[in-house]
Design a protein around this motif. Structure first.
Motif, short mmCIF file in Angstrom:
data_model
loop_
_atom_site.label_atom_id
_atom_site.label_comp_id
_atom_site.label_asym_id
_atom_site.label_seq_id
_atom_site.Cartn_x
_atom_site.Cartn_y
_atom_site.Cartn_z
N ILE A 220 52.41 -12.86 -16.28
CA ILE A 220 52.00 -13.46 -15.01
C ILE A 220 50.74 -14.29 -15.25
CG2 ILE A 220 51.10 -12.95 -12.70
CD1 ILE A 220 52.95 -10.44 -12.77
N VAL A 221 50.77 -15.53 -14.80
CA VAL A 221 49.60 -16.40 -14.96
C VAL A 221 48.66 -16.14 -13.78
CG1 VAL A 221 48.78 -18.77 -15.19
CG2 VAL A 221 51.03 -18.14 -16.10
N ILE B 23 54.62 -5.50 -17.71
CA ILE B 23 53.93 -6.61 -17.04
C ILE B 23 52.56 -6.88 -17.67
CG2 ILE B 23 53.04 -7.45 -14.83
CD1 ILE B 23 55.06 -5.46 -13.50
N HIS B 24 52.38 -8.11 -18.08
CA HIS B 24 51.08 -8.56 -18.58
C HIS B 24 50.55 -9.69 -17.70
CE1 HIS B 24 51.94 -7.09 -22.98
NE2 HIS B 24 52.29 -6.20 -22.08
N GLY C 74 50.45 -1.30 -12.23
CA GLY C 74 51.67 -1.85 -12.79
C GLY C 74 51.42 -2.80 -13.94
N VAL C 75 50.15 -3.21 -14.12
CA VAL C 75 49.83 -4.13 -15.20
C VAL C 75 49.52 -3.33 -16.47
CG1 VAL C 75 48.25 -5.93 -16.01
CG2 VAL C 75 48.90 -5.83 -13.60
N LYS C 76 50.17 -3.68 -17.58
CA LYS C 76 49.94 -2.94 -18.81
C LYS C 76 48.80 -3.55 -19.63
CE LYS C 76 52.19 -0.83 -22.73
NZ LYS C 76 52.92 -1.30 -23.90
N THR C 77 48.82 -4.87 -19.74
CA THR C 77 47.81 -5.55 -20.56
C THR C 77 47.34 -6.82 -19.87
OG1 THR C 77 48.97 -4.76 -22.53
CG2 THR C 77 47.37 -6.52 -22.86
N VAL C 78 46.05 -7.10 -20.00
CA VAL C 78 45.51 -8.37 -19.51
C VAL C 78 45.04 -9.17 -20.72
CG1 VAL C 78 43.79 -9.50 -18.06
CG2 VAL C 78 44.80 -7.32 -17.33
N LEU C 79 45.50 -10.40 -20.82
CA LEU C 79 45.09 -11.28 -21.91
C LEU C 79 44.08 -12.28 -21.39
CD1 LEU C 79 48.64 -12.13 -23.32
CD2 LEU C 79 47.03 -10.44 -24.22
#
Lengths: 249, 313
Positions: free
Chosen positions: B6-7, B34-35, B55-60
């Motif tokens: 997701i942007v 979901i990232h 629900g978000v696993k990783t944030v880049l």
């Protein structure tokens, strides 16, 4: 020679209340009035104004669609476009395929500006301009409400959620129009007569050598869920009571 | 299994609520990982916010001085590069996402699905067409990356309370210099944001002038509501363009929507049909707005609106 390419899509007229066919295979289009997509009409008007101010020498209107789309192109010619190209296609052309078709025409015509409506009011996709800019590797200025040309650049004011944003792009570029960019001119009868003599070239989409096979499959059309009928109140007192009952005030 | 990128949409170091709505949509796809990716000059603060979305696993984070402003031409090559490791790439159906995502899709050589209102599987979705007069079910090919925008009015923001890991991502993409940010003029109103406000008061052409439109602002302030407008009111210059609600303006889903002097053209109704309660005030009893209103009141708005404001104490 500085050219502007303008996309005109044939869509169900803005004022028609679109209905889903009872069998869910599409929307009713038989006998329904067809028109130029309103955003595209604004794009053409902007192109004509740029030309009238000396910013371009030729305005070419382009459409992708069935043979009947000539009607909308003739309207575009009557508005003032110099010539028209119909890329004839009898099945669905998705935005990515439309962008590829435009890219082919760009290679041939080398326009300085490509002006498109921000979205078609039929499929409401809002994609083709952005996709074309990407494939062309050129700037995009979407949702334009003001366009100023200076030298080889365009200063474009865009309608964004936060208000208005201004960007500067090098030309050539793709611009897509929002509603308040301008008010399109009315077509006069003598112009309709003149438009009949202007060149309208038809090209079969298959002859362009681009992959236009649809990627998405629409399996069902449904009418939107109807809102249940509400109540009418007599006065402000009743209104406030109704709002209180719903816990809204 | 779906691996969804997701942007993130953000401005001024703050995450836009549209991002948590995209997470909601992605979460309805069973088994999805979901990232969220934050493209910024320094995305640390925004990433910390995104990491809290359930629900978000990783944030880049993709930090680059060129990302100071959200220019689609600059962001798209970076998003496309990060997208290599994902099956789906989602963005919000806001002007930010509408501008950016089709450019990303074309760089990836795929089409885009616009305005997802419901997911019926990882490759099957429902979306509105013809200004919401028809809802279509669309199947996307499973052997291609799916780029899509999410209709934010169809989803509640995902809850807080998550604790995703934050990672810096290195992206090598050549960025164009042909597009430059000049300025932005946002009306600082001190009022709630139209897109996310739980209450909205909108005015239409019947207001007659920008001066008369003040009674809309006044009622909105009484209700703690955001202000909206019909296209007719914006075209006539009574209200600013960023207040426009409808097919080509903002699509909103407040708890309470009060339509004042708005006849209810289909293009306007498409922007409000997900509102919980619609109140309509109009002098024309035959106006189409009354067909969708939960509570309707026929009469002169110049009498009724001040009266309503007074009655609300």
């Amino acid at each position: 020679m500085s050219k502007i390419l303008v996309g005109l899509k044939r869509v169900v007229d803005y004022n028609v209340r679109v209905r889903v066919k009872p069998d869910g295979t599409g929307v009713v289009t038989d006998g329904v009035k067809m028109s130029i997509n309103p955003f595209d009409e604004i794009a053409l008007e902007e192109a004509l104004r740029i030309k009238e101010k000396g910013g371009a020498t030729e305005v070419i209107v382009v459409s992708i669609g069935p043979a009947d789309t000539q009607q909308q192109l003739r309207t575009g010619l009557a508005m003032g476009a110099d010539r028209a190209i119909l890329v004839q296609a009898d099945s669905v052309v998705e935005p990515l395929a439309a962008a590829k078709v435009f890219l082919k025409l760009i290679e041939k015509e080398s326009p300085q500006i490509v002006l498109l409506g921000k979205q078609g009011i039929d499929d409401d996709n809002n994609q083709t301009g952005q996709m074309l800019a990407a494939l062309w590797d050129r700037p995009q200025a979407t949702f334009a409400s003001k366009v100023e040309l200076e030298g080889g650049k365009a200063k474009v004011t865009r309608e964004v959620d936060a208000g208005l944003e201004t960007i500067e792009v090098d030309l050539p570029a793709v611009l897509t129009t929002d509603l308040r960019l301008n008010e399109p001119r009315y077509v006069k009868l003598p112009d309709i007569m003149k438009a009949k003599k202007k060149p309208l070239e038809t090209v079969a989409i298959a002859s362009l050598g681009v992959d236009t096979a649809p990627q998405f499959k629409t399996t069902k059309y449904e009418p939107p869920a109807a809102r249940s009928k509400g109540v009418m109140v007599k006065d402000v007192g009743e209104l406030v009571a109704a709002l209180k009952q719903k816990g809204l005030v | 299994m779906a691996k969804i990128l997701i942007v993130a949409e953000h401005a001024g170091g703050k995450l836009n609520p549209s991002t948590a709505k995209c997470v909601s949509c992605a979460s309805t796809i069973s088994g999805a990982e979901i990232h969220v990716a934050v493209f910024a000059t320094d995305g640390a603060a925004v990433a910390a916010e995104a990491a809290k979305i359930q629900g978000v696993k990783t944030v880049l984070t993709v930090n680059n001085a060129a990302n100071a402003e959200p220019l689609a031409a600059v962001l798209a090559p970076q998003v496309a590069a990060v997208a290599a490791n994902y099956t789906h790439v989602f963005g919000p159906s806001t002007t930010f996402g509408k501008d950016l995502m089709p450019r990303v899709a074309a760089l990836l050589g795929v089409g885009q699905l616009s305005d997802i209102m419901a997911a019926e599987g990882a490759y099957k979705f429902r979306r509105p067409v013809y200004a919401g007069n028809a809802i279509i079910t669309v199947e996307a090919p499973q052997d291609k990356k799916l780029v899509a925008t999410v209709r934010t009015a169809s989803f509640q923001a995902a809850a807080q309370g998550g604790s995703a890991g934050v990672e810096a991502a290195n992206v090598s993409a050549s960025l164009p210099s042909h597009t430059r940010f000049v300025s932005r003029s946002a009306a600082a109103t001190g009022r709630p944001d139209l897109q996310t406000a739980p209450r909205v008061v909108s005015g239409g052409r019947a207001l007659g002038s920008s001066d008369n439109f003040k009674i809309i602002f006044s009622l909105a302030d009484k209700l703690g509501a955001a202000v909206g407008a019909s296209r007719a009111a914006v075209d006539a210059g009574y209200a600013a363009n960023d207040l426009q609600v409808g097919q080509t303006g903002k699509i909103i889903a407040p708890e309470l929507y009060v339509a004042v002097g708005i006849s209810g053209a289909i293009q306007h109704l498409t922007g409000i049909k997900d509102a919980r309660t619609i109140v309509a005030i109009n002098k024309d009893a035959e106006a189409p707005i009354f067909e969708v209103a939960d509570i309707g009141l026929v009469g002169d708005l110049f009498t009724l609106v001040p009266e309503l404001e007074k009655a609300l104490g």
